[in-house]
Design an enzyme around this catalytic site. Structure first.
Site, mmCIF file in Angstrom:
data_model
loop_
_atom_site.group_PDB
_atom_site.id
_atom_site.type_symbol
_atom_site.label_atom_id
_atom_site.label_comp_id
_atom_site.label_asym_id
_atom_site.label_seq_id
_atom_site.Cartn_x
_atom_site.Cartn_y
_atom_site.Cartn_z
ATOM 1 N N ASP A 266 0.902 -1.120 0.098
ATOM 2 C CA ASP A 266 0.014 -0.123 -0.173
ATOM 3 C C ASP A 266 0.977 1.131 0.137
ATOM 4 O O ASP A 266 2.188 1.182 0.229
ATOM 5 C CB ASP A 266 -0.765 -0.128 1.275
ATOM 6 C CG ASP A 266 -2.118 0.955 1.053
ATOM 7 O OD1 ASP A 266 -1.972 1.744 -0.015
ATOM 8 O OD2 ASP A 266 -3.222 0.677 1.722
HETATM 9 C C1 BGC Z 1 -4.901 3.391 0.318
HETATM 10 C C2 BGC Z 1 -5.053 2.215 -1.036
HETATM 11 C C3 BGC Z 1 -4.870 3.053 -2.338
HETATM 12 C C4 BGC Z 1 -3.775 3.549 -2.143
HETATM 13 C C5 BGC Z 1 -3.382 4.475 -3.660
HETATM 14 C C6 BGC Z 1 -3.663 4.297 0.027
HETATM 15 O O1 BGC Z 1 -3.859 5.427 1.017
HETATM 16 O O2 BGC Z 1 -5.014 2.806 1.388
HETATM 17 O O3 BGC Z 1 -6.509 1.882 -0.829
HETATM 18 O O4 BGC Z 1 -5.205 2.215 -3.214
HETATM 19 O O5 BGC Z 1 -3.670 4.558 -1.084
HETATM 20 O O6 BGC Z 1 -4.378 5.798 -3.799
#
Ligand code: BGC
Length: 765
Positions: free
Chosen positions: A272
Site C-alpha cells: 500500500d
Molecule cells: C490506500 C489504498 C490506495 C492507495 C493508492 C492508500 O492510501 O490505502 O487503498 O489504493 O492509497 O491511492
C-alpha cells in the site's frame, strides 16, 4: 565469442547490440539484460506526483500518463519496458476529471460502494459491475485497478467499511472474486487489498494487530484465499498495519508462504502507498513492488544488497514478477485507449446494481408507494445524496442523482420547501467544519460530517402535511479513508431524532405515512427508533444514480432483494470487537489519530481478543438480541422454501432447495446456506455461512431449484496446536436461511475426518 558473452548488459548497449525488448524477447532475457540499478529502480514506483519523495528523475510520470492515477511503474526504455498505470478503486476509477489545456472531460462512473455490492448477494451482478468498471480502466489508459477491497467488517466504526464487503469471509471472498473476474475480463489487472488485517484507520500505518492463528485463517485470510483461488487476480496489495509484530508487507510467512505456497497465487504483490518501513525486508518477504516508491527504499535495498543481507537472486524473484505484470499489461500491448468509455451504458449498470443491494429494513405496508402523487422530503441529504465515501475510494463523477432528482424523474410532485435552506445549511456547516480544522491537517481528505438537520417550523410543516401524500426523510452519513467513525456518528443525533419525531407525529396525525431512507456507508444504531416511521429503506451509498435507484424501489418498479452482509447490533458495545477498537480515539475528528493517543490501547496495539467471534458468530454464541441480523432483508413479496437436500461425496458438498414466490409481485430471494458442525475437539460457532445463491426474478407462483456447492474441505476449522485444517467426522446440519436468524429448513450429511497441514503457523508474539 566468449568475450562477448562476458560483456555486461550495459556494455552490450554501448557496443550497439539491440537489447532484448519486453513483449518480444523472453522475460529471462530481459531480466538478464537489466543492470542492478535498473532492477532496484524497477521494483519501486516512480514516486507520487506532487510529493518530494521520488526514487528517480521520473517523479511525476503518473501525471503525464493518466492524470490523477495513484501510481506508475518505473520505465526502462532501452528494454522496451513502459511505465504502467495503477489507479484506484474500488467504487469506480479514480482519475482527474479535467486536464489543463484540454477541453475534454475524463469523468468516471461512480458505482455503488462495496458494502452495497455485497448486499446484493448476487455474484453474477457483481461480475457485470466489475466488467463495466474494467472497461473504464481500460479505455482511460490504466493497467491495474487498485480494487477490490475486502477486509472484514470487524467493527461497525471502521471508517473504510464502506469500501469493504462483510463481517463474513465467504461473502467477502465470493463478492471480491466475482468483481475481479468482471474487471479482468477487460484484460486489465486488479489489486485485491488490503492484505491483510487492515480493520481500523486509527494509526493504520503503525498499528499492530494481534490475532490468533485460527482467527487469521478462518476470518481475516479466508476471503483473500477464496478470491485468489476463484478469480486469479493479477496483483495483491499488502496492508499498512503490522500482524503480530511484523509489517504485513515485510512478513514472508504471509506474502510468500501463505499466499503463494499454500494458495498458489502467481501474480505480483505491491505495498500500500508508503506502507512498511524497510524496503529490503519487503523484497525479502516477496513483496515485489513498493509503491509509490521513495529514495529511502532505493537506498535500503541497495545497502542490503551491498551488505549481503539481501541477495540479487532474491531481488530477481521480485523483478521477474514485476516484468511479468508489465508484460501482460495493455500498455505493453500498445492498446490504443479511447478515453471514451461508455458512460451512458455504465450509468444504467450502476442504477440497476444499486437497487439490488438496497435493503428494506421495515415496511408496514406503505411501500411500494400506491396512489401517491405529492411527496414531502426532509433531511438535508435528500437534496445532496452521498454517492460514496472519501479518500482513495472517491470517484470523480460527472453528477450524483439526489433523492429529490430521482423522485422528480419518476414523475412525482416533490415539495421543495426545504431545499434551499437545506443546501445552504450543508454549505455553511461544511465551511465551518473546514475552518475548524487545525492548520496542519489535510482538509481535502476529511469526510465532511452530514449537517445537523433542519426542522421545519410548525406552520411550514402543517402546510407540507396538507399538500402531500407521504413524507420521506433521508438520514445521511459520510466516512472515509484515514478516519474511523465515532460513537456519535453511530447514533442518530438529537436533531435527527427530533426531525424524525416531529415529521412523523405531524403526518401520522392525519393518517399519512413516513418513510426513512438511510444514505449511509456503515452500520448505525436503529433499535431505539425503528418503530417510529412506517418503512426504512437502507439505500447505502449507491453511486451516482442513487436517487433513481431509491425511487425504483419506492415505486415498486423492482422489489427489494438486498440483504445485510453484516449485523446491526442493538448497541455498539454488543459487538465483541468493541472492547478492543479505538472507539472515540478520533472523536474530535483528526487525521489518522491524535498525537497524544499514540501508545494508547487499540492505537498502537489492537488485540483481537474476540478471536473468530466476529459478527453473527458472536451474537449467535452469546444469544444476543440484535436490531437486524446478518443476512436480513425484506421484500415486497414472500418466499417459501421446500425440498432441502444435501449430499457430500467427500470432495464437494452439494445442497439443493426449492424457492417459491408465494406473494403477489415478482421478486428475487437470496438463500443462505449455513453449517452447524457436530461436537468435536474444537470450539465451533453455532453456525457458519458456507455458500449462498440468489434466485432469478420469480413471478408470483413461480419456483426455482437452487443448487449451492462448496468444497468439503471447507467444513474444516483451524487447529492451532497442529497448525492444520481439521474436518471432524460426524453428522453436519445444513441450514437454509432467509437470514442468519430465519432458518427455513434443514438437511444433514455426514463427513469423514480429514486433516490438511499448513506450511506456517502465523505465530502470535
Ligand atoms: C490506500 C489504498 C490506495 C492507495 C493508492 C492508500 O492510501 O490505502 O487503498 O489504493 O492509497 O491511492
Amino acid at each position: 565469442m566468449k568475450k562477448i558473452i562476458l560483456l555486461s548488459a550495459a556494455a552490450l548497449a554501448i557496443v550497439g547490440c539491440k537489447a532484448p525488448q519486453l513483449g518480444k524477447a523472453s522475460i529471462d532475457k530481459v531480466l538478464k539484460a537489466m543492470t542492478l540499478e535498473e532492477k532496484v529502480h524497477f521494483v519501486i514506483g516512480t514516486g507520487m506526483a506532487g510529493m518530494d519523495d521520488g526514487a528517480s528523475a521520473t517523479v511525476g510520470a503518473t501525471q503525464k500518463i493518466v492524470p490523477g492515477a495513484a501510481g506508475t511503474t518505473y520505465p526502462i526504455e532501452r528494454l522496451g519496458i513502459p511505465s504502467i498505470v495503477l489507479a484506484d478503486g474500488p467504487a469506480g476509477l479514480r482519475i482527474d476529471p479535467i486536464r489543463e489545456g484540454d477541453a475534454n472531460t475524463y469523468y468516471c462512473t461512480h458505482f455503488p460502494i462495496g458494502t452495497l455490492l455485497a448486499s446484493t448477494w448476487n455474484q453474477e451482478l457483481v461480475e457485470s459491475v466489475g466488467k463495466a468498471m474494467g472497461e473504464e480502466v481500460h479505455e482511460y489508459g490504466a493497467d491495474v485497478y487498485l480494487a477490490p477491497a475486502l477486509n472484514i467488517h470487524r467493527n461497525p466504526l471502521n471508517g473504510r467499511n464502506f469500501e469493504y464487503y462483510s463481517e463474513d469471509p465467504v461473502v467477502a471472498g465470493k463478492t471480491a472474486a466475482a468483481y475481479v473476474r468482471g474487471v479482468q475480463s477487460n484484460d486489465v489487472g486488479t489489486s485485491i487489498k488490503h492484505f491483510a488485517y487492515n480493520n481500523q484507520e486509527t494509526n493504520r500505518t503503525g498499528n499492530n494487530a494481534v490475532i490468533s492463528p485460527r482467527a487469521q485463517r478462518e476470518i481475516y485470510l479466508k476471503g483473500f484465499e477464496i478470491t485468489v483461488k476463484e478469480s486469479d487476480p493479477w496483483t495483491v496489495m499488502s496492508s499498512y498495519n503490522k500482524i503480530n509484530g511484523t509489517y504485513t508487507s515485510q512478513s514472508r510467512d504471509l506474502i510468500t508462504t501463505v499466499l503463494r505456497d499454500e494458495w498458489g497465487f502467481k501474480g505480483l504483490v505491491m505495498t500500500d502507498w508508503y506502507g512498511g518501513d524497510d524496503g529490503a525486508a519487503q523484497i525479502a518477504a516477496g513483496n515485489d513492488m513498493l509503491q509509490p516508491g521513495t529514495q529511502l527504499q532505493y537506498d535500503q535495498i541497495m545497502a542490503a544488497l551491498n551488505a549481503g543481507t539481501l541477495t540479487e537472486e532474491e531481488l530477481d524473484v521480485c523483478v521477474r514478477r514485476c516484468l511479468e505484470l508489465v508484460a501482460r499489461s495493455p500498455k505493453v500491448k500498445k492498446y490504443a485507449y479511447s478515453n471514451k468509455p461508455d458512460l451512458t451504458a455504465h450509468a444504467a449498470v450502476t442504477r440497476q446494481s444499486a437497487l439490488e443491494g438496497m435493503v428494506l429494513l421495515e415496511n408496514n405496508g406503505v411501500l411500494p408507494l400506491k396512489d401517491v402523487k405529492n411527496v414531502a422530503v426532509f433531511g438535508c441529504t435528500s437534496f445532496d445524496f452521498v454517492a460514496g465515501g472519501t479518500g482513495s475510494g472517491n470517484v470523480n463523477r460527472a453528477y450524483t442523482v439526489s433523492l429529490l432528482d430521482g423522485l422528480k424523474n419518476a414523475g412525482f410532485n416533490v415539495d421543495e420547501s426545504m431545499k434551499d435552506a437545506c443546501l445552504q445549511h450543508i454549505a455553511d456547516e461544511a465551511a465551518a467544519f473546514k475552518a475548524s480544522l487545525p492548520d496542519n491537517q489535510l482538509s481535502a481528505f476529511y469526510p465532511v460530517p452530514r449537517p445537523t438537520e433542519l426542522i421545519p417550523n410548525p406552520k411550514d410543516l402543517a402546510a407540507m402535511v396538507r399538500a402531500n401524500d407521504v413524507a420521506i426523510i433521508t438520514f445521511g452519513r459520510n466516512s472515509g479513508e484515514f478516519f474511523d467513525r465515532t460513537s456519535a456518528d453511530f447514533v442518530l443525533s438529537a436533531q435527527e431524532r427530533k426531525l424524525l419525531d416531529t415529521v412523523t407525529r405531524a403526518f401520522h396525525a392525519v393518517r399519512k405515512k413516513v418513510v426513512v431512507v438511510l444514505n449511509i456507508g456503515g452500520v448505525i444504531e436503529t433499535a431505539s427508533w425503528k418503530s417510529v416511521p412506517d418503512a426504512i429503506l437502507l439505500a447505502w451509498q449507491a453511486g451516482q444514480e442513487g436517487g433513481n435507484s431509491v425511487t425504483d424501489i419506492l415505486t415498486g418498479a423492482k422489489s427489494p432483494s438486498g440483504k445485510l452482509p453484516m449485523t446491526f447490533p442493538v448497541n455498539l458495545m454488543d459487538a465483541a470487537s468493541s472492547a478492543n477498537f479505538p472507539i472515540d480515539a478520533t472523536d474530535e475528528v483528526y487525521f489518522m489519530n491524535r498525537r497524544e493517543d499514540v501508545g494508547k490501547k487499540d492505537v498502537d496495539v489492537t488485540k483481537y481478543e474476540e478471536g473468530i467471534y466476529v459478527g453473527y458468530r458472536w451474537f449467535d454464541k452469546q444469544n444476543l438480541k440484535v436490531s437486524y441480523p446478518f443476512g436480513y432483508g425484506l421484500s415486497y413479496t414472500t418466499f417459501e422454501y421446500s425440498a432441502p437436500a444435501v449430499a457430500n461425496d467427500g470432495k464437494t458438498v452439494t445442497a439443493k432447495v426449492t424457492v417459491k414466490n408465494t406473494g403477489s409481485v415478482a421478486g428475487k430471494e437470496a438463500v443462505q446456506l449455513y453449517v452447524s458442525a457436530p461436537a468435536g475437539t474444537l470450539d465451533k460457532p453455532v453456525k457458519e455461512l458456507k455458500a449462498y445463491a440468489k434466485t432469478k426474478e420469480l413471478a408470483p407462483g413461480e419456483s426455482q431449484e437452487l443448487t449451492l456447492t462448496f468444497p468439503t474441505s471447507e467444513l474444516a476449522s483451524f487447529d492451532e496446536a497442529a497448525s492444520a485444517w481439521k474436518v471432524d467426522a460426524g453428522t453436519y446440519t445444513f441450514l437454509f436461511g432467509a437470514s442468519s436468524r430465519d432458518i427455513r429448513c434443514t438437511a444433514t450429511a455426514d463427513a469423514e475426518a480429514a486433516e490438511t497441514p499448513t506450511h506456517t503457523v502465523l505465530l502470535m508474539q
